[in-house]
Structures are given as C-alpha cells and as structure tokens.
Design a protein around this motif. Structure first.
Motif, PDB file in Angstrom:
ATOM      1  N   PHE A  20       0.786  -1.228   0.000  1.00 15.34           N
ATOM      2  CA  PHE A  20       0.000   0.000   0.000  1.00 15.34           C
ATOM      3  C   PHE A  20       0.824   1.289   0.000  1.00 15.34           C
ATOM      4  CE2 PHE A  20      -2.944  -3.136   1.923  1.00 15.34           C
ATOM      5  CZ  PHE A  20      -3.983  -3.024   1.020  1.00 15.34           C
ATOM      6  N   ASN A 140      -1.555  -0.786   7.834  1.00  7.36           N
ATOM      7  CA  ASN A 140      -2.292   0.394   7.376  1.00  7.36           C
ATOM      8  C   ASN A 140      -2.337   1.493   8.433  1.00  7.36           C
ATOM      9  OD1 ASN A 140      -3.712  -0.073   4.608  1.00  7.36           O
ATOM     10  ND2 ASN A 140      -3.883  -2.022   5.671  1.00  7.36           N
ATOM     11  N   PHE A 214     -14.844  -8.395  -1.457  1.00  9.48           N
ATOM     12  CA  PHE A 214     -13.783  -7.391  -1.349  1.00  9.48           C
ATOM     13  C   PHE A 214     -13.775  -6.441  -2.541  1.00  9.48           C
ATOM     14  CE2 PHE A 214     -12.189  -9.929   2.137  1.00  9.48           C
ATOM     15  CZ  PHE A 214     -11.672  -8.953   2.966  1.00  9.48           C
ATOM     16  N   LEU A 217     -15.532  -3.528  -1.255  1.00  6.16           N
ATOM     17  CA  LEU A 217     -14.665  -2.626  -0.489  1.00  6.16           C
ATOM     18  C   LEU A 217     -13.869  -1.707  -1.406  1.00  6.16           C
ATOM     19  CD1 LEU A 217     -12.957  -1.623   1.942  1.00  6.16           C
ATOM     20  CD2 LEU A 217     -11.523  -3.654   1.602  1.00  6.16           C
ATOM     21  N   PHE A 218     -13.197  -2.292  -2.403  1.00  2.88           N
ATOM     22  CA  PHE A 218     -12.284  -1.495  -3.219  1.00  2.88           C
ATOM     23  C   PHE A 218     -12.998  -0.592  -4.214  1.00  2.88           C
ATOM     24  CE2 PHE A 218      -9.278  -4.833  -1.815  1.00  2.88           C
ATOM     25  CZ  PHE A 218      -8.329  -3.995  -1.262  1.00  2.88           C
ATOM     26  N   TYR A 221     -13.194   2.241  -1.562  1.00  2.00           N
ATOM     27  CA  TYR A 221     -11.938   2.658  -0.940  1.00  2.00           C
ATOM     28  C   TYR A 221     -10.956   3.253  -1.952  1.00  2.00           C
ATOM     29  CZ  TYR A 221      -7.834   2.521   2.083  1.00  2.00           C
ATOM     30  OH  TYR A 221      -6.735   2.865   2.827  1.00  2.00           O
ATOM     31  N   SER A 222     -11.013   2.785  -3.204  1.00  2.00           N
ATOM     32  CA  SER A 222     -10.110   3.312  -4.226  1.00  2.00           C
ATOM     33  C   SER A 222     -10.349   4.794  -4.472  1.00  2.00           C
ATOM     34  CB  SER A 222     -10.284   2.530  -5.536  1.00  2.00           C
ATOM     35  OG  SER A 222      -9.994   1.161  -5.349  1.00  2.00           O
ATOM     36  N   ASN A 335      -6.800  -9.811  -4.807  1.00  2.00           N
ATOM     37  CA  ASN A 335      -6.215  -8.779  -5.672  1.00  2.00           C
ATOM     38  C   ASN A 335      -7.029  -8.567  -6.939  1.00  2.00           C
ATOM     39  OD1 ASN A 335      -3.237  -7.649  -4.933  1.00  2.00           O
ATOM     40  ND2 ASN A 335      -3.673  -9.569  -3.881  1.00  2.00           N
ATOM     41  N   ASN A 338      -9.483  -6.195  -5.862  1.00  5.55           N
ATOM     42  CA  ASN A 338      -8.892  -4.858  -5.813  1.00  5.55           C
ATOM     43  C   ASN A 338      -9.006  -4.180  -7.177  1.00  5.55           C
ATOM     44  OD1 ASN A 338      -7.256  -2.595  -5.564  1.00  5.55           O
ATOM     45  ND2 ASN A 338      -5.738  -3.628  -4.303  1.00  5.55           N
ATOM     46  N   GLY A 341     -12.900  -4.073  -8.394  1.00  8.10           N
ATOM     47  CA  GLY A 341     -13.691  -3.106  -7.642  1.00  8.10           C
ATOM     48  C   GLY A 341     -13.353  -1.681  -8.015  1.00  8.10           C
ATOM     49  N   ALA A 342     -12.049  -1.389  -8.155  1.00  6.28           N
ATOM     50  CA  ALA A 342     -11.629  -0.047  -8.549  1.00  6.28           C
ATOM     51  C   ALA A 342     -12.165   0.310  -9.938  1.00  6.28           C
ATOM     52  CB  ALA A 342     -10.107   0.041  -8.530  1.00  6.28           C
ATOM     53  N   GLY A 362     -20.282  -0.215  -4.827  1.00  9.82           N
ATOM     54  CA  GLY A 362     -19.763  -1.201  -3.884  1.00  9.82           C
ATOM     55  C   GLY A 362     -20.876  -1.920  -3.143  1.00  9.82           C
TER      56      GLY A 362
END
Length: 407
Positions: A20, A140, A214, A217-218, A221-222, A335, A338, A341-342, A362
C-alpha cells in the motif's frame, strides 16, 4: 496463542506495508524517474499482477516442500524484490522489481494460513488466521504512514530499503519460531492432486465470494480520497490520518471476525457482507459532515475485514486436499477484487453519478457477494442432504431390536 503466529504477523506487516505504500509515493517516484503520475500508477498494477500470478504458481510449485522452508524462501524473495526496487535505475527495472515483490505475497499468506491453523485447536482456527492478518491491518495504521514519511524525507528508495529490513526481521522470526515439519504440504498425488482439488464447485464459489465481497470494499476505498475532500470537506493533508482510521477499523474487524467465525463461520460471513453492504449504502449520507465521514471510513474498514478470516478458512476447508494452494488462490482473488472493484467504482464516476457513487456501486457488489455466498450455502446443503437421506433409508430397513445402528 502460539508465539509462532507473531512471526507470521511480522511477515504480513512487511507485505502490507510494501503493497500500500506505493500509493503515497507515486508523486515522488514520478518526479525522480521523470514519468507521469499515470505511468507511475502502473507500479501498483505490476505488484498486483505479481500477486495474482505468483499466489497459485508458487504455492503449487512448492507444494511438497516443508512449510517452514517455503515461508522463509518466500520472504527471501520478498526481500530481494524490495531491495531491487530501491536500486532500480529506471522505470522499467522498477516495474520488474515491483512484479517480483508481489510474487510471494499470496503464497506467503496462503501457506501461512495453513501453518497458523495447524498450531491451534480446531475451535480456534479462524482466530489464528486473524492474528496472522493482524500484521496486514496494522500495516495500514503504522507501517504505511511511517514508510510514506520516510520516503518523503529520505527519498522513496529509502522506503524500500526499510521494507527490506522488515523482511529480514521476518525471516529471522520465522527461522526462530516456526517449528520444523517433516511432512509435505501436498497429498501423495503431488501437484496433479493439488490442482484437481481446485475443480470443486464449492471452492470456486468461495473464491467468487471473495472477489465480490472485497470488490465491494475497493469500489469505494479506491476513491475515498476524493469523497473525503470533495464531499466531506476535508483538506488533503487530513486524508492520511483518516486512512489510519480505516486501518483501525480493519484491525478491529479482523480480530472480531476471527472470534465470531470460530463460533459460526457461515453466520459471520453473511453478517459481515450484510454489514458491508449497509455501510456502503449509507456512505453518501455519512460523507456530508466531517465527523460522520470519519466514522464512515472506520466502519468501512471494520465491516470489510470481518469477512477476511472466515473467507480464508472457508476456502481452505472446501479444498481440504490442497489447503495451501486454495488459500493462496484466495489471495489472488483478493487482488482481482482490488482491480475489479476499482474499475467498477471508476465506471460509476465516469458515468457522472457523483463523487460518492463508487460507494453505491460497492453496495451492489456486496449484495452480489451475499448472493454467491447463499448459492454456496445451498450447494453445501444439497451435498449433505442426500447422504443424510441415505442414512435414514438404511435405518428404516434395520430390523427392530437388531442394535445395528444403536450407539
């Protein structure tokens, strides 16, 4: 809990930090290597690509080796990748080094999760996995901010040298605390048997739940920084502290999820996904004031990481013949979540639905995750019910008083 879990957590801390920290170093790296910010962003993608490829590949190739040896070797590869990142003369070599750094990520967590569960009683398996993941969530809170500050004051290359030092500390901890094991990770059927275990529908449904859950989430969060600055009114300098709040929530959720999953794995998974969907649904409302936005970021981390150890343990249980390979594949799924999601959150932004629209995207992914988890539950029940029915049929044909099925 065994002290050996501390060694796994140290390795997870180093991996979480290097994964990260690049987000905070992008401007410094771009300026030093004379490339654009979007081009520097490929360094994040290179690491993620390394995780996706390396997780199942390295887990499969090392399946018959000692678990302790595999963990130490993976961490040595991690140290080499970060050291080469610090010494990279240009963008191309840095891309290659970041890819190399990502290769051991998934396999380390996959094999580490198997090791963690073998050191505790069955009723504490989920908690042991959550303690290993504790290193990732604490990264984090402390690792990423500290590494970012180091890069800003001493140069980004110093950051990767510092992460390499963490990796060396992890190697020493693993060598000292992880017990020697004589058995192999794989069954006697070898690599073919490991790969065959992944053909199971419940395994793929569990992996699909990870991608959707997840990914939820991303998706949000992204794009949390533009939400915090554009909607909640925070200054850009406040974002680092707010992201640390996300780490606090993730740490609390991880520990809570581990404890709850030891009592009800499936119930914890359903509850976590439902909570994540609810938090994302109200995210736009919470982004209207600074205090509620800070609460939203904390709750997002907590709700998302409640599902971390349950998902990891469920994948391992569904692929009992190849737990290390399946566990590593779950990290690859993480991943993919990740990246996917982004991308989905970006589509919502590009469509002009507003700054907070990625959170609603999301929420829909969280609902999808609940749907996949429900299908997995139904498949499990169908597999159990016929065998139970056969037992009842046999019992009905046993002559009364024979005692054949009496206990």
């Amino acid at each position: 809990m065994p002290l050996a879990l501390l060694a796994l957590a140290v390795g997870a801390f180093g991996i979480g930090t290097t994964e990260f920290v690049m987000m905070g170093l992008l401007p410094d790296v771009a300026d030093d290597l004379h490339i654009s910010i979007p081009a520097a962003g490929h360094l994040v993608s290179a690491y993620a690509l390394g995780v996706v490829i390396g997780a199942p590949l390295l887990a499969a190739l090392t399946a018959r080796m000692s678990r302790r040896t595999v963990l130490i070797a993976l961490m040595a590869l991690f140290v080499a990748g970060n050291a080469l990142s610090a010494l990279a003369p240009g963008n191309d070599s840095l891309l290659a080094a970041r890819f190399l750094s990502g290769l051991p990520h998934g396999a380390f967590f996959g094999v580490g999760a198997v090791v963690a569960t073998t050191m505790v009683p069955p009723e504490r398996k989920a908690r042991s996995v959550s303690l290993m993941f504790l290193g990732l969530t604490v990264a984090n809170i402390a690792g990423v901010p500290a590494a970012t500050l180091m890069g800003q004051h001493l140069g980004w290359r110093a950051t990767f040298l510092g992460v390499s030092a963490i990796g060396l500390a992890a190697i020493a901890s693993l060598a000292l605390l992880i017990p020697h094991d004589r058995g192999s990770l794989a069954s006697s059927s070898g690599l073919r048997g490991e790969l065959a275990a992944l053909k199971s529908l419940p395994v793929w449904l569990a992996l699909g739940t990870t991608v959707a859950g997840f990914g939820a989430l991303f998706a949000a969060y992204s794009y949390v920084t533009p939400m915090l600055t554009g909607s909640a009114g925070f200054a850009e300098g406040d974002v680092t502290l707010l992201l640390a709040l996300f780490g606090v929530g993730a740490t609390a959720g991880n520990l809570l999820g581990g404890r709850l999953a030891d009592h009800s794995l499936r119930g914890t998974l359903f509850g976590g996904l439902a909570s994540l969907g609810l938090v994302l649904l109200v995210f736009p409302l919470l982004m209207r004031a600074e205090w509620s936005a800070a609460l939203a970021v904390t709750l997002l981390g907590m709700a998302a990481f409640i599902t971390g150890s349950p998902l990891q343990l469920m994948v391992m249980e569904k692929a009992a013949a190849a737990p290390s390979l399946a566990s590593s594949a779950n990290q690859a799924a993480f991943n993919l979540a990740n990246a996917g999601g982004a991308w989905i959150g970006g589509l919502a932004l590009a469509a002009g639905f507003g700054t907070t629209s990625p959170a609603l995207a999301g929420a829909m992914l969280a609902v999808l995750g609940l749907g996949v988890a429900s299908v997995a539950y139904a498949v499990d029940r169908r597999r159990v019910t016929p065998s139970a029915g056969r037992e009842r049929l046999v019992a009905s044909h046993v002559p009364e008083g024979s005692g054949a099925l009496q206990h």
